[in-house]
Design an enzyme around this catalytic site. Structure first.
Site, PDB file in Angstrom:
ATOM      1  N   ASP A 102      64.196  17.125  69.922  1.00 23.40           N
ATOM      2  CA  ASP A 102      64.565  16.916  71.412  1.00 23.40           C
ATOM      3  C   ASP A 102      65.135  18.202  71.933  1.00 23.40           C
ATOM      4  OD1 ASP A 102      64.299  14.297  70.690  1.00 23.40           O
ATOM      5  OD2 ASP A 102      66.474  13.593  70.154  1.00 23.40           O
ATOM      6  N   ASP A 148      61.261   1.251  70.801  1.00 21.34           N
ATOM      7  CA  ASP A 148      62.464   1.516  70.607  1.00 21.34           C
ATOM      8  C   ASP A 148      63.218   0.343  69.867  1.00 21.34           C
ATOM      9  OD1 ASP A 148      62.308   4.214  71.248  1.00 21.34           O
ATOM     10  OD2 ASP A 148      63.058   3.628  73.180  1.00 21.34           O
TER      11      ASP A 148
END
Lengths: 263, 213
Positions: A130, A11
């Site tokens: 997601d 990330d």
């Protein structure tokens, strides 16, 4: 036999890796280039870079990161986070990315999946989903969320995965927003439901806290690959340990290029 | 000189990075003359074979590639590049390919996940300098939905199992082709490029002599 892939996820925001400050063996664990090289040498099968800031400046920095990584890391690189259109995709691929992961942009304009697949090939287009579990009801169900899990879209995750693949997605990166960050295991029901729906490979993401969790996602969840961030970044486990554990349990994994294992 | 043919394949940069990592300075080119005067040619490839054929044709490269192969000059074709060498492909309807290796390119069986994506083993079917230093059944990175089925099995230098036993490495004279991506296959992939370039660039032309040419 095709091996199951272990994929560390980096990330990144403004050119820095967000997690992973506890790397003893790295000069600068926040440097995505150095961390990528470390994982490569440890035997990671692919790397995923997610720009979690998803700002225009962050995107420019990510192009530079991908360029530098691709000069020294010779495994597939996937880049995602805030990519909006064909031009963004072309820039990342030009910088050295092998696959582009799209999420919010794909939900808002599904035609982008088809466009991307037509121009660059399906193998380049990863659709990130997601998914959040729906409350109530007798049968389990999940709906998709966008903007990093913040906005529920009222669209069924299984239906969307099928549609994304019809449009040309070459792979699904599936994150459970219920499981993510809890380190209590992947959402196995969600993972197997999607994996059985689509013909393309599915990467399970969200919830890894132990090596047993990786095993479950691959066997019970029927995933083709497992993605994890914190267990690797905080060095709870190394990639090598993860592969040794899975190999011991009979999962086909690639172990022939780790440092010290090369014949 | 090493020429990497630029016909719009998306993974060109990765191939360039891998060759540079080995210490060579490849020329990225769409010039027939440059390709014809190079000691080694690399034909990269991702995406659909039909499009790739069209793009090769658009820059006047189809006959150039055929000529390089006909003259037995060293050429390394990657992934879709391998598929283009065959007579035809079923991808997106029947498309004619370069037809330098007799055989067809077929869809992978639907019983398994398609694309075949990830690391899989290559069984070495011949002894060849291309495999020098690379163990049998080493893992390489694949991503493809179609596979080549050669008529003449003597070109099959490596095989990989995925629903079918497919030809993952083809060698004929100085022509080398892999269904996997060496530029994405870590050390073994780099070693394979290095072996090829060593053979291609050796002054004695050892590569050609190996098979008695």
């Amino acid at each position: 036999m095709l091996t199951k892939r272990i994929i560390p996820c980096l990330d990144v925001t403004q050119g820095r890796v967000v997690k992973g400050t506890s790397f003893a063996d790295l000069r600068d664990a926040g440097d995505p280039v150095e961390l990528a090289a470390f994982y490569y040498e440890e035997g990671a099968d692919e790397l995923v870079f997610l720009d979690i800031g998803a700002t225009p400046e962050g995107r420019d920095i990510m192009v530079d990161v991908v360029e530098r990584v691709s000069k020294q890391v010779f495994i597939p690189l996937t880049v995602g986070g805030g990519l909006r259109g064909i031009d963004d995709m072309r820039r990342m691929l030009g910088a050295g990315a092998d696959k582009i992961s799209i999420n919010t942009a794909a939900v808002h304009s599904p035609g982008l999946i088809a466009d991307g697949a037509r121009r660059f090939g399906s193998q380049c287009i990863v659709v990130a989903i997601d998914a959040k579990r729906r409350m109530g009801g007798d049968t389990p169900g999940w709906e998709i969320c966008t903007y990093g899990g913040r906005v529920p879209m009222g669209i069924d995750a299984i239906t969307w995965s099928r549609r994304a693949v019809e449009l040309g997605a070459g792979e699904i990166l599936l994150t459970s927003w219920d499981a993510d960050g809890h380190r209590a295991g992947y959402d196995l029901e969600l993972t197997s439901a999607i994996s059985e729906t689509v013909i393309v490979p599915v990467i399970a993401s969200g919830g890894a806290g132990s090596l047993e969790h990786l095993y479950q996602a691959l066997v019970v969840g029927k995933a083709d690959a497992v993605l994890a961030a914190s267990i690797f970044h905080y060095q709870t486990y190394s990639i090598r340990q993860a592969k040794a554990y899975l190999a011991e349990k009979g999962i086909p994994v690639r172990t022939d290029q780790q440092i010290g294992v090369c014949r | 000189m090493i020429a990497i043919v630029d016909y719009g394949a998306g993974n060109l940069g990765s191939v360039v990075n891998a060759i540079r990592k080995l210490g060579y300075q490849p020329a990225v080119t769409r010039e027939p003359r440059t390709v014809l005067s190079s000691a080694a040619v690399i034909l990269p490839g991702v995406g659909a074979a039909g499009d790739a054929m069209e793009n090769l044709g658009a820059i006047g490269m189809t006959d150039v590639i055929r000529k390089v192969i006909h003259e037995k000059r060293p050429l390394f074709a990657v992934c879709v590049g391998l598929q283009l060498l065959f007579s035809s492909t079923e991808e997106g309807g029947l498309h004619k390919c370069l037809d330098v290796i007799p055989g067809t390119v077929k869809r992978l069986p639907q019983s398994l996940k398609v694309p075949h994506m990830g690391w899989n083993q290559v069984k070495q079917q011949v002894r060849h300098h291309l495999f020098s230093g690379i163990p049998d059944e080493a893992n390489f990175y694949f991503v493809h939905s179609y596979y080549a089925d050669p008529e003449d099995i003597s070109v099959v230098a490596g095989t990989t199992d995925y629903g079918v036993s497919m030809c993952s490495v083809a060698i004929r004279d100085n022509l080398v082709a892999t269904q996997f991506h060496p530029e994405k296959s870590g050390n073994w992939g780099l070693r394979m490029y290095s072996n090829f370039l060593e053979m291609a660039l050796s002054k004695e032309g050892r590569y050609g002599k190996e098979k008695g040419n």
